[in-house]
Design a protein around this motif. Structure first.
Motif, PDB file in Angstrom:
ATOM      1  N   PHE A  81     107.462  33.474 103.457  1.00 35.73           N
ATOM      2  CA  PHE A  81     106.188  33.935 104.025  1.00 35.73           C
ATOM      3  C   PHE A  81     105.710  35.192 103.306  1.00 35.73           C
ATOM      4  CE2 PHE A  81     109.078  36.835 105.879  1.00 35.73           C
ATOM      5  CZ  PHE A  81     108.406  37.849 106.561  1.00 35.73           C
ATOM      6  N   VAL A  82     104.443  35.531 103.543  1.00 34.63           N
ATOM      7  CA  VAL A  82     103.865  36.772 103.027  1.00 34.63           C
ATOM      8  C   VAL A  82     103.852  37.780 104.165  1.00 34.63           C
ATOM      9  CG1 VAL A  82     101.842  37.869 102.007  1.00 34.63           C
ATOM     10  CG2 VAL A  82     102.415  35.506 101.392  1.00 34.63           C
ATOM     11  N   PRO A  83     104.648  38.853 104.076  1.00 35.74           N
ATOM     12  CA  PRO A  83     104.687  39.834 105.170  1.00 35.74           C
ATOM     13  C   PRO A  83     103.343  40.543 105.342  1.00 35.74           C
ATOM     14  CG  PRO A  83     106.583  40.087 103.700  1.00 35.74           C
ATOM     15  CD  PRO A  83     105.620  39.178 103.005  1.00 35.74           C
ATOM     16  N   LEU A  84     103.192  41.166 106.494  1.00 32.45           N
ATOM     17  CA  LEU A  84     101.958  41.872 106.850  1.00 32.45           C
ATOM     18  C   LEU A  84     101.551  42.873 105.770  1.00 32.45           C
ATOM     19  CD1 LEU A  84      99.862  42.325 109.139  1.00 32.45           C
ATOM     20  CD2 LEU A  84     101.372  44.142 109.993  1.00 32.45           C
ATOM     21  N   LEU A  97     104.434  33.083 111.650  1.00 35.00           N
ATOM     22  CA  LEU A  97     103.687  34.092 112.401  1.00 35.00           C
ATOM     23  C   LEU A  97     104.390  35.437 112.358  1.00 35.00           C
ATOM     24  CD1 LEU A  97     102.493  31.374 113.445  1.00 35.00           C
ATOM     25  CD2 LEU A  97     102.317  32.455 115.697  1.00 35.00           C
ATOM     26  N   SER A  98     105.700  35.397 112.570  1.00 35.27           N
ATOM     27  CA  SER A  98     106.458  36.655 112.557  1.00 35.27           C
ATOM     28  C   SER A  98     107.926  36.379 112.309  1.00 35.27           C
ATOM     29  CB  SER A  98     106.289  37.417 113.874  1.00 35.27           C
ATOM     30  OG  SER A  98     106.889  36.730 114.938  1.00 35.27           O
ATOM     31  N   LEU A  99     108.593  37.411 111.808  1.00 37.16           N
ATOM     32  CA  LEU A  99     110.039  37.401 111.657  1.00 37.16           C
ATOM     33  C   LEU A  99     110.555  38.584 112.476  1.00 37.16           C
ATOM     34  CD1 LEU A  99     112.015  36.763 108.359  1.00 37.16           C
ATOM     35  CD2 LEU A  99     112.890  38.178 110.207  1.00 37.16           C
ATOM     36  N   PRO A 100     110.728  38.369 113.770  1.00 33.11           N
ATOM     37  CA  PRO A 100     111.116  39.484 114.652  1.00 33.11           C
ATOM     38  C   PRO A 100     112.575  39.872 114.423  1.00 33.11           C
ATOM     39  CG  PRO A 100     111.067  37.427 115.885  1.00 33.11           C
ATOM     40  CD  PRO A 100     110.576  37.098 114.500  1.00 33.11           C
ATOM     41  N   PRO A 101     112.931  41.143 114.611  1.00 30.56           N
ATOM     42  CA  PRO A 101     112.080  42.234 115.077  1.00 30.56           C
ATOM     43  C   PRO A 101     111.529  43.093 113.948  1.00 30.56           C
ATOM     44  CG  PRO A 101     114.353  42.910 115.156  1.00 30.56           C
ATOM     45  CD  PRO A 101     114.357  41.527 114.567  1.00 30.56           C
ATOM     46  N   ILE A 102     111.315  42.506 112.757  1.00 30.55           N
ATOM     47  CA  ILE A 102     110.961  43.320 111.595  1.00 30.55           C
ATOM     48  C   ILE A 102     109.456  43.371 111.351  1.00 30.55           C
ATOM     49  CG2 ILE A 102     111.485  43.789 109.181  1.00 30.55           C
ATOM     50  CD1 ILE A 102     113.921  43.833 111.043  1.00 30.55           C
ATOM     51  N   ILE A 103     108.834  42.219 111.096  1.00 26.73           N
ATOM     52  CA  ILE A 103     107.459  42.242 110.593  1.00 26.73           C
ATOM     53  C   ILE A 103     106.743  40.937 110.946  1.00 26.73           C
ATOM     54  CG2 ILE A 103     108.018  41.254 108.323  1.00 26.73           C
ATOM     55  CD1 ILE A 103     105.644  44.228 108.887  1.00 26.73           C
ATOM     56  N   ASP A 108     101.350  37.994 107.251  1.00 32.29           N
ATOM     57  CA  ASP A 108     100.011  38.499 106.925  1.00 32.29           C
ATOM     58  C   ASP A 108      98.920  37.511 107.344  1.00 32.29           C
ATOM     59  OD1 ASP A 108      98.489  40.662 105.380  1.00 32.29           O
ATOM     60  OD2 ASP A 108      97.770  38.833 104.384  1.00 32.29           O
ATOM     61  N   HIS A 109      99.245  36.231 107.378  1.00 29.12           N
ATOM     62  CA  HIS A 109      98.230  35.205 107.635  1.00 29.12           C
ATOM     63  C   HIS A 109      97.553  35.384 108.994  1.00 29.12           C
ATOM     64  CE1 HIS A 109      96.283  31.270 107.527  1.00 29.12           C
ATOM     65  NE2 HIS A 109      96.714  31.083 108.769  1.00 29.12           N
ATOM     66  N   SER A 110      98.316  35.785 110.014  1.00 23.72           N
ATOM     67  CA  SER A 110      97.781  35.846 111.379  1.00 23.72           C
ATOM     68  C   SER A 110      97.514  37.271 111.853  1.00 23.72           C
ATOM     69  CB  SER A 110      98.758  35.171 112.354  1.00 23.72           C
ATOM     70  OG  SER A 110     100.032  35.813 112.315  1.00 23.72           O
ATOM     71  N   LYS A 111      97.346  38.220 110.933  1.00 20.66           N
ATOM     72  CA  LYS A 111      97.214  39.614 111.337  1.00 20.66           C
ATOM     73  C   LYS A 111      95.930  39.862 112.132  1.00 20.66           C
ATOM     74  CE  LYS A 111      95.103  41.167 106.959  1.00 20.66           C
ATOM     75  NZ  LYS A 111      95.319  42.010 105.780  1.00 20.66           N
ATOM     76  N   ILE A 112      95.991  40.833 113.010  1.00 24.38           N
ATOM     77  CA  ILE A 112      94.871  41.246 113.849  1.00 24.38           C
ATOM     78  C   ILE A 112      93.917  42.119 113.031  1.00 24.38           C
ATOM     79  CG2 ILE A 112      94.201  42.504 115.923  1.00 24.38           C
ATOM     80  CD1 ILE A 112      95.716  40.108 116.705  1.00 24.38           C
TER      81      ILE A 112
END
Length: 633
Positions: free
Chosen positions: A184-187, A232-238, A241-245
Motif C-alpha cells: 500500500f501507499v502510506p498516508l 485502508l489502514s495498517l493499525p496501529p501505525i498509519i 493514502d487512498h482513503s485520507k480525509i
C-alpha cells in the motif's frame, strides 16, 4: 490531567458568548476544570525555542485548559463548548440516533480469525454529510491524537483510523497478514511499500517511530481492506493514502482496532459524539455491522452492530448522595435539575421515592458508580455553596484496631532480636508458587470459604491476583505469602554475620469471589531464622512467644495457670506443605482452624534463592486474634 489547547475566539464562538479571562477562569472552576495558562502559538514557540522560532507565528490567544483524565468528551473544543453550554443552561444534551442507510443494508466489517493473534477487535461507525473547515479538520485530528495518548495508551490498546468513505467500497475486511503480503501507499506518501518497507520508512519518523514496536516483532500485521482489496489502514501505525480525509470529505468511516474492546467502544463513541453535530442531520450516526469469522477465538460467529448510542441506566440512592455531597436539604427534583447541568438526565424510580435513575449518555463513560453521580451533583451545586459545618458527632483520631495490634506484635518480634523487613507486595508467579514448590488451587472456592472470608483460615495454595499488563516479569502477581519476600531479603543479605533473624507483618492478597472486588487483603506475620543449623527451636520459641502475647496458649504447656488465663489454646498438627521438610513442619491449629505454618525450609526451596544456610520460618494470620480479643473485651 490532560491539557486541551483551544483558541479563545473559536471557543467563545461555540459558546455563543464572550468572557473576560477572569470570568472564564471562574466558569472553569465552577465546572470542575482549570484554566491553566493563557498564551499564544508565538509565545509558546518563543519560550520553548527562542524568538527566531516565534517569528511569523500566530498571536491569537490560546487557552490551555486542564480537564479530568477520564473526561474524554472534553478533549476537543466541540465537546468542551457543548458541556459548558449545557452546564450554563443554554443548550440541552443532544440525543444520538442510529440511522441505517435508506434502501440498503448497513455496511459491514468482516473480521478474520487471524486478527486474534495481534489485535482481535474492531468497532466502526459512519458520519454522513459532514462539513469540514480548517478549524474543524484540525480539531478532528487533534481529538484522535489526544485519545491515542490517553485512553488508547499510545495506541497499544486502541488505534483510530478515519477514512473518506466515498473513495472506498464496502464490505470491508479486517485481517492479519504476513508483512510482505501487505502492499500500500502510506498516508501522504507516493511510494508503495510492504509491511517491512513501512517499518523502515517510519523508523526515524518523529511521531510514528514510537508506535512501531507494538507490532514489529509479530509474524503478522493487522490490516483493513475494502471490497477491492485497497488498504485502508495498517493499525496501529498509519492509514493508507487512498482513503485520507480532506476538507472536501463529506462521508467519514471511523474504525478502531483494539486489544481492549471496552476501551475501543468508548473511543468510537467519543469521536462519534464530538463530530456527529457536523453531519447533514445532526447527531444521526450510520451503524456498521462487525461480522466475526466462525473460527475467531474471541468472538467466533458473532455479528455486532456499532456504535451503541443508547444511554445506559444507573440507580442512585438520594440519601447517599445527600450524605456524600454534604447538603441534607437536597430534594429529588434538585438532584435531577443539577444532573441535567452535567449532561445526565435523571428521573425518580417509579415516579417517586428515594432512588433516582440516571440516563448516562455515551459522552459520560467516566460515570461508573453512585459516587460519580454524587460528584457531579456537588459540581453542579457548587463547591463554594456547600456550607462548612462542624460534624455533629465528636470523634478522636486513632489507629485502626488491626494496625494497633500489629504494631504491638512488631514490638515483640523486635525485642526478641528479629529485624523488620518491608518487602514488595508484587512478585513474580515463579517466586510466589514455583520457587516455593506450591501448586495453587484452580479456584478460590472450597468448603472453608467462610473462614477464608473472615481471614481466619491459612491456605498457602489460594490462587493469586494477576496483573493484567505487568511492566516486568518481577511484578506479575500480588503475593499470597510473606515467605518469598523474606527469602529474597535473606538472599540479598547472606553476606551478613549469622544468625540472621528477619520478620514482617504486612498484607497479602487472595482471590475471594464473595467480595465486590473479587479479592481481599489478609494481614499476616512471618519470621525467618538462618544459621549454621536450622534453629527450629528458635523459630518455634518465637511462635510460642508471639501467640502467648496474642492471648493463646499451647495445649502442651505444662503450667495450667497459663492455659487458664489464655483466651484459647492452639496445637501443632503435622502438615504437608511442600515448602518445608517432611516431618519438620506443622500447621498452627486453633479450634479446628489452621492459622499458619511453622517448619524447616526445604533445600529445594532455598536453591532458587541461592541460599546455602539452613532456614526455619513461620507464618500465620493475625486477623483472628483481633476478633477473639475484641470478643473477650
Amino acid at each position: 490531567m490532560p491539557t486541551v489547547n483551544v483558541l479563545k475566539d473559536v471557543l467563545f464562538k461555540h459558546l455563543g458568548k464572550s468572557y473576560t479571562d477572569a470570568e472564564f477562569d471562574e466558569l472553569c472552576f465552577e465546572f470542575g476544570i482549570e484554566l491553566d495558562e493563557i498564551t499564544s502559538a508565538a509565545e509558546m514557540a518563543k519560550r520553548e525555542r527562542g524568538e527566531e522560532a516565534a517569528a511569523g507565528l500566530a498571536t491569537d490567544v490560546i487557552y490551555k485548559i486542564d480537564v479530568p483524565a477520564n473526561r474524554y468528551d472534553l478533549l476537543c473544543v466541540e465537546g468542551l463548548a457543548r458541556a459548558l453550554r449545557i452546564f450554563l443552561g443554554i443548550e440541552q444534551p443532544p440525543v444520538f440516533t442510529l440511522t441505517p442507510p435508506e434502501g440498503s443494508d448497513a455496511l459491514s466489517m468482516h473480521v478474520e480469525a487471524s486478527t486474534a493473534a495481534i489485535r482481535p477487535y474492531v468497532v466502526c461507525a459512519i458520519l454522513r454529510g459532514v462539513t469540514f473547515d480548517k478549524q474543524r479538520y484540525e480539531s478532528f485530528i487533534e481529538l484522535q491524537d489526544k485519545l491515542h495518548q490517553n485512553i488508547c495508551r499510545k495506541r497499544t490498546l486502541v488505534a483510530i483510523g478515519t477514512h473518506d468513505l466515498d473513495t472506498i467500497k464496502g464490505p470491508f475486511k479486517y485481517r492479519a497478514l504476513d508483512p510482505k503480503d501487505i502492499k500500500f501507499v502510506p498516508l501522504n506518501q507516493t511510494q508503495e511499500v510492504d509491511g517491512h518497507g513501512m517499518m523502515k520508512l517510519y523508523e526515524t519518523h518523529q511521531q510514528l517511530k514510537a508506535f512501531l514496536p507494538i507490532i514489529r516483532d509479530s509474524p503478522v500485521y493487522p490490516v483493513i481492506h475494502d471490497a477491492e482489496d485497497r488498504v485502508l489502514s495498517l493499525p496501529p501505525i498509519i492509514n493508507g493514502d487512498h482513503s485520507k480525509i480532506t476538507l472536501e470529505t463529506k462521508n467519514v468511516l471511523i474504525e478502531c482496532t483494539a486489544t481492549d474492546l471496552t476501551k475501543a467502544e468508548i473511543v468510537l463513541n467519543t469521536v462519534v459524539a464530538m463530530f456527529a453535530g457536523y453531519c447533514s442531520t445532526p447527531f444521526h450516526v450510520e451503524p456498521v455491522k462487525v461480522v466475526y469469522a466462525k473460527d475467531h477465538p474471541k468472538k467466533g460467529g458473532q455479528t455486532i452492530q456499532y456504535p451503541e448510542v443508547a444511554s445506559r441506566q444507573m440507580e442512585a440512592d438520594l440519601k447517599n448522595i445527600r450524605t456524600t455531597v454534604g447538603v441534607p436539604t437536597l430534594t429529588g427534583d434538585d438532584i435531577i435539575r443539577l444532573m441535567a447541568k452535567m449532561s445526565v438526565g435523571c428521573h425518580k424510580k417509579g415516579g417517586e421515592g428515594e432512588v433516582v435513575v440516571a440516563e448516562i449518555p455515551i459522552t459520560r463513560s467516566d460515570i461508573l458508580h453512585e459516587c460519580d453521580i454524587a460528584e457531579d451533583v456537588a459540581i453542579a451545586y457548587g463547591y463554594n455553596n456547600i456550607k462548612a459545618e462542624v460534624p455533629p458527632t465528636l470523634s478522636w483520631p486513632a489507629e485502626q484496631p488491626i494496625n494497633h495490634l500489629c504494631d504491638l506484635l512488631r514490638g515483640e518480634f523486635a525485642q526478641a532480636g528479629f529485624s523488620e523487613c518491608l518487602t514488595w507486595g508484587l512478585c513474580s508467579n515463579k517466586e510466589n508458587f514455583e520457587n516455593m514448590k506450591r501448586e495453587p488451587h484452580a479456584s478460590a472456592s472450597n468448603e472453608t470459604q467462610k473462614n477464608h472470608r473472615l481471614g481466619f483460615q491459612y491456605d498457602e495454595l489460594l490462587p493469586a491476583v494477576r496483573i493484567s499488563n505487568p511492566k516486568t516479569k518481577e511484578f506479575e502477581v500480588v503475593r499470597t505469602s510473606l515467605l518469598p519476600g523474606l527469602l529474597k531479603t535473606l538472599s540479598a543479605n547472606k553476606s551478613q554475620a549469622l544468625p540472621i533473624q528477619l520478620f514482617e507483618v504486612s498484607d497479602v492478597v487472595v482471590l475471594d469471589p464473595s467480595t465486590e472486588t473479587g479479592a481481599r487483603n489478609v494481614r499476616r506475620a512471618a519470621a525467618l531464622y538462618a544459621n549454621l543449623s536450622s534453629g527450629f527451636e528458635v523459630i518455634h520459641g518465637m511462635l510460642d512467644l508471639a501467640l502467648m502475647k496474642l492471648g493463646l496458649a499451647a495445649e502442651y504447656t505444662e503450667d495450667q495457670q497459663v492455659v487458664k488465663r489464655a483466651l484459647k489454646t492452639y496445637k501443632l498438627v503435622p502438615s504437608k506443605d511442600p515448602s518445608f521438610f517432611p516431618g519438620r513442619q506443622a500447621h498452627i491449629v486453633c479450634e479446628g482452624i489452621t492459622l499458619g505454618v511453622v517448619g524447616v525450609v526445604h533445600p529445594s526451596v532455598l536453591e532458587p534463592f541461592e541460599i546455602t544456610t539452613p532456614v526455619s520460618m513461620l507464618e500465620f494470620n493475625v486477623e483472628p486474634f483481633l476478633h477473639w480479643l475484641s470478643k473477650a473485651n
